[in-house]
Design a protein around this motif. Structure first.
Motif, PDB file in Angstrom:
ATOM      1  N   VAL A   1       0.956  -0.728   0.424  1.00 55.84           N
ATOM      2  CA  VAL A   1       0.028  -0.250  -0.116  1.00 55.84           C
ATOM      3  C   VAL A   1       1.000   0.975  -0.346  1.00 55.84           C
ATOM      4  N   PRO A   2       0.631   2.022  -0.931  1.00 56.00           N
ATOM      5  CA  PRO A   2       1.963   3.635  -1.183  1.00 56.00           C
ATOM      6  C   PRO A   2       0.828   4.708   0.110  1.00 56.00           C
ATOM      7  N   PHE A   3       1.452   5.407  -0.274  1.00 57.28           N
ATOM      8  CA  PHE A   3       1.079   7.157   0.630  1.00 57.28           C
ATOM      9  C   PHE A   3       1.559   7.889  -0.196  1.00 57.28           C
ATOM     10  N   THR A   4       0.480   9.221   0.267  1.00 54.45           N
ATOM     11  CA  THR A   4       0.606  10.052  -0.224  1.00 54.45           C
ATOM     12  C   THR A   4       1.027  11.332   0.167  1.00 54.45           C
ATOM     13  N   ALA A   5       1.393  12.301   0.271  1.00 53.22           N
ATOM     14  CA  ALA A   5       1.267  13.625   0.995  1.00 53.22           C
ATOM     15  C   ALA A   5       0.649  13.982   1.732  1.00 53.22           C
ATOM     16  N   ARG A   6      -0.917  14.132   2.545  1.00 53.60           N
ATOM     17  CA  ARG A   6      -1.949  15.371   2.713  1.00 53.60           C
ATOM     18  C   ARG A   6      -1.675  16.550   2.213  1.00 53.60           C
ATOM     19  N   ASN A   7      -0.996  17.469   1.337  1.00 51.58           N
ATOM     20  CA  ASN A   7      -0.169  18.795   1.163  1.00 51.58           C
ATOM     21  C   ASN A   7      -0.782  18.659  -0.453  1.00 51.58           C
ATOM     22  N   LEU A   8      -0.195  16.664  -1.169  1.00 52.28           N
ATOM     23  CA  LEU A   8       0.165  17.102  -1.946  1.00 52.28           C
ATOM     24  C   LEU A   8      -2.050  16.805  -2.991  1.00 52.28           C
ATOM     25  N   VAL A   9      -2.454  16.376  -2.431  1.00 51.63           N
ATOM     26  CA  VAL A   9      -3.727  16.251  -2.506  1.00 51.63           C
ATOM     27  C   VAL A   9      -4.879  17.355  -2.329  1.00 51.63           C
ATOM     28  N   GLY A  10      -3.986  18.050  -1.693  1.00 51.64           N
ATOM     29  CA  GLY A  10      -4.613  19.584  -1.640  1.00 51.64           C
ATOM     30  C   GLY A  10      -5.989  19.789   0.434  1.00 51.64           C
ATOM     31  N   LEU A  11      -5.536  19.331   1.252  1.00 54.91           N
ATOM     32  CA  LEU A  11      -5.753  18.845   2.451  1.00 54.91           C
ATOM     33  C   LEU A  11      -4.653  19.577   2.846  1.00 54.91           C
ATOM     34  N   PRO A  12      -5.631  20.385   4.484  1.00 54.39           N
ATOM     35  CA  PRO A  12      -4.605  21.021   5.264  1.00 54.39           C
ATOM     36  C   PRO A  12      -4.162  20.396   6.708  1.00 54.39           C
ATOM     37  N   GLY A  13      -2.464  20.407   6.448  1.00 51.37           N
ATOM     38  CA  GLY A  13      -1.708  19.819   8.068  1.00 51.37           C
ATOM     39  C   GLY A  13      -0.722  19.390   6.702  1.00 51.37           C
ATOM     40  N   SER A  14       0.233  18.727   7.981  1.00 50.70           N
ATOM     41  CA  SER A  14       0.888  17.756   7.649  1.00 50.70           C
ATOM     42  C   SER A  14       0.651  16.195   8.209  1.00 50.70           C
ATOM     43  N   GLY A  15       0.969  14.782   6.894  1.00 50.82           N
ATOM     44  CA  GLY A  15       0.525  13.618   7.398  1.00 50.82           C
ATOM     45  C   GLY A  15       0.337  13.403   5.982  1.00 50.82           C
ATOM     46  N   TRP A  16      -0.115  11.645   6.611  1.00 50.42           N
ATOM     47  CA  TRP A  16      -0.050  11.318   5.359  1.00 50.42           C
ATOM     48  C   TRP A  16      -1.948  10.510   5.143  1.00 50.42           C
ATOM     49  N   LEU A  17      -2.235   9.850   3.799  1.00 47.53           N
ATOM     50  CA  LEU A  17      -3.189   9.538   3.338  1.00 47.53           C
ATOM     51  C   LEU A  17      -2.209   7.717   2.889  1.00 47.53           C
ATOM     52  N   ALA A  18      -2.963   7.045   3.331  1.00 44.08           N
ATOM     53  CA  ALA A  18      -2.767   5.336   2.469  1.00 44.08           C
ATOM     54  C   ALA A  18      -3.975   5.322   0.920  1.00 44.08           C
ATOM     55  N   HIS A  19      -3.221   5.121  -0.010  1.00 48.35           N
ATOM     56  CA  HIS A  19      -3.362   4.423  -1.233  1.00 48.35           C
ATOM     57  C   HIS A  19      -4.631   3.171  -0.939  1.00 48.35           C
ATOM     58  N   GLN A  20      -6.493   3.547  -1.133  1.00 45.19           N
ATOM     59  CA  GLN A  20      -7.214   2.627  -1.335  1.00 45.19           C
ATOM     60  C   GLN A  20      -7.237   1.889  -2.153  1.00 45.19           C
ATOM     61  N   ALA A  21      -7.615   2.306  -3.907  1.00 42.57           N
ATOM     62  CA  ALA A  21      -8.278   1.890  -4.239  1.00 42.57           C
ATOM     63  C   ALA A  21      -8.320   3.426  -6.238  1.00 42.57           C
ATOM     64  N   VAL A  22      -8.306   3.446  -6.658  1.00 44.68           N
ATOM     65  CA  VAL A  22      -9.143   3.773  -8.363  1.00 44.68           C
ATOM     66  C   VAL A  22     -10.134   3.624  -8.403  1.00 44.68           C
ATOM     67  N   ILE A  23     -10.697   4.758  -8.154  1.00 49.15           N
ATOM     68  CA  ILE A  23     -12.329   4.848  -8.513  1.00 49.15           C
ATOM     69  C   ILE A  23     -12.636   4.936  -9.942  1.00 49.15           C
ATOM     70  N   PRO A  24     -13.508   3.549 -10.176  1.00 47.92           N
ATOM     71  CA  PRO A  24     -13.907   4.335 -12.024  1.00 47.92           C
ATOM     72  C   PRO A  24     -15.014   5.110 -11.970  1.00 47.92           C
ATOM     73  N   GLU A  25     -14.394   5.700 -13.455  1.00 50.73           N
ATOM     74  CA  GLU A  25     -15.063   6.353 -13.686  1.00 50.73           C
ATOM     75  C   GLU A  25     -17.021   6.296 -13.320  1.00 50.73           C
ATOM     76  N   SER A  26     -17.084   5.496 -14.065  1.00 54.15           N
ATOM     77  CA  SER A  26     -18.543   5.018 -13.822  1.00 54.15           C
ATOM     78  C   SER A  26     -18.879   4.400 -12.192  1.00 54.15           C
ATOM     79  N   LYS A  27     -18.498   5.245 -11.710  1.00 51.35           N
ATOM     80  CA  LYS A  27     -18.475   5.210 -10.091  1.00 51.35           C
ATOM     81  C   LYS A  27     -18.650   6.434  -8.901  1.00 51.35           C
ATOM     82  N   ASP A  28     -18.336   7.431  -9.619  1.00 51.49           N
ATOM     83  CA  ASP A  28     -17.793   8.328  -9.220  1.00 51.49           C
ATOM     84  C   ASP A  28     -18.685   9.103  -9.114  1.00 51.49           C
TER      85      ASP A  28
END
Length: 331
Positions: free
Chosen positions: A50-77
């Motif tokens: 499971v990879p991680f992405t920094a919060r600030n890189l996706v536009g969330l405030p504060g310092s920390g990490w987000l864990a990748h869970q899945a790619v959401i298909p366009e049909s379910k977005d």
């Protein structure tokens, strides 16, 4: 007046019968007081990474990490309708929507590897986000989660501090993550090690009109095994002073030297070296990163194509700066 008592064989038998249960009980109590050590499971053969992405890189405030869970298909977005899909954004995801969006089983915990050479710690998702990111040519919506982690994780910064996790039921006891623990460059005044130069393409390059620069990042183990990430740039001046006008050729490769091997071999599909999962048997899984993808290489089969985990869509700026070069002019 002292009385002398003569112990008969029968009296000795009665005394031993009374004394034996007490000593046996004490011995068993002593054994029970020592907890049995948990057997080492080591690193899994086919890890669910499971990879991680920094919060600030996706536009969330504060310092920390987000864990990748899945790619959401366009049909379910349902978070980013057609009018909003041409730009980045972040939206909270209700828990009742998780399963249909492809979220993994929440009963299977994550084991987070943070600091180098430290045992992993248990983590569980607590808040879920739909993250829209990328460029017009490649933009997707990702399901990510904030985690409740039972150990310290380094804050976002250098790549060497980015955590990674395994998703599995039992703790991977005896498994650790090794980061780069050695580095060298041509600026140190040393020549390129022979065992590494043999795997690089040959180029005619004579000073002063041509310069070859190189850098190596590596991880090593006591048994002689090692991982090398090497980059080389050949720069031909052609009589020009401006480095941005020099003819430059770049090459990079990821190498693995197994136990007992005389020389390392290229790891197929390798990107920038991220780290290696290892246990008492040595390195088991080599991890590398390319743009938005974590590559999972089987250390026992370096010629096998890696398993890839897509966890982000790079921005235009990341794509422009993705070229790995040692040129003084890094356009």
């Amino acid at each position: 007046m002292q009385l002398a008592v003569r112990w008969t064989p029968r009296m000795w038998g009665w005394a031993l019968a009374l004394w034996m249960p007490l000593t046996a009980s004490a011995q068993f109590d002593d054994l029970d007081s020592f907890p049995s050590a948990e057997p080492e499971r080591g690193c899994p053969k086919r890890p669910d990474v499971v990879p991680f992405t920094a919060r600030n890189l996706v536009g969330l405030p504060g310092s920390g990490w987000l864990a990748h869970q899945a790619v959401i298909p366009e049909s379910k977005d349902r978070f980013f309708p057609e009018a909003e899909r041409d730009r980045s954004g972040v939206k909270l995801v209700p828990e009742e929507d998780l399963r249909k969006l492809g979220a993994p089983d929440r009963n299977v915990p994550l084991w987070v590897f943070g600091k180098a050479d430290a045992a992993p710690c248990r983590a569980v998702p607590v808040t879920w986000w739909a993250v829209r990111m990328g460029t017009d040519a490649d933009r997707k919506t990702y399901l990510m989660a904030e985690l409740q982690v039972e150990c310290d994780v380094l804050p976002p910064g250098r790549l060497s501090g980015t955590p990674v996790a395994l998703r599995q039921k039992d703790a991977p006891t005896g498994c650790k993550l090794r980061r780069t623990d050695d580095s060298s460059t041509s600026d140190d005044g040393r020549g390129l090690p022979l065992e590494l130069s043999d795997v690089l393409p040959e180029r005619a390059c004579e000073a002063p009109e041509c310069t070859r620069k190189w850098e190596i990042f590596s991880s090593r183990w006591d048994d002689g095994s090692a991982v090398f990430d090497i980059a080389v740039s050949w720069m031909k001046r052609g009589g020009k002073k401006d480095p941005c006008e020099w003819e430059t050729e770049d090459a990079s490769t990821l190498l693995l030297r197994s136990v007992g091997a005389l020389a390392p071999v290229p790891v197929k599909g390798g990107g920038a070296y991220f780290g290696a999962l290892y246990d008492s048997s040595g390195p088991r899984t080599v991890l590398s990163r390319t743009l938005g993808t974590l590559n999972v290489h089987d250390a026992a089969k370096p010629k096998l194509a890696p398993k890839t985990v897509r966890y982000s869509s790079p921005t235009e700026e990341e794509r422009v700066n993705a070229k790995r070069t040692l040129s003084p002019c890094k356009k």
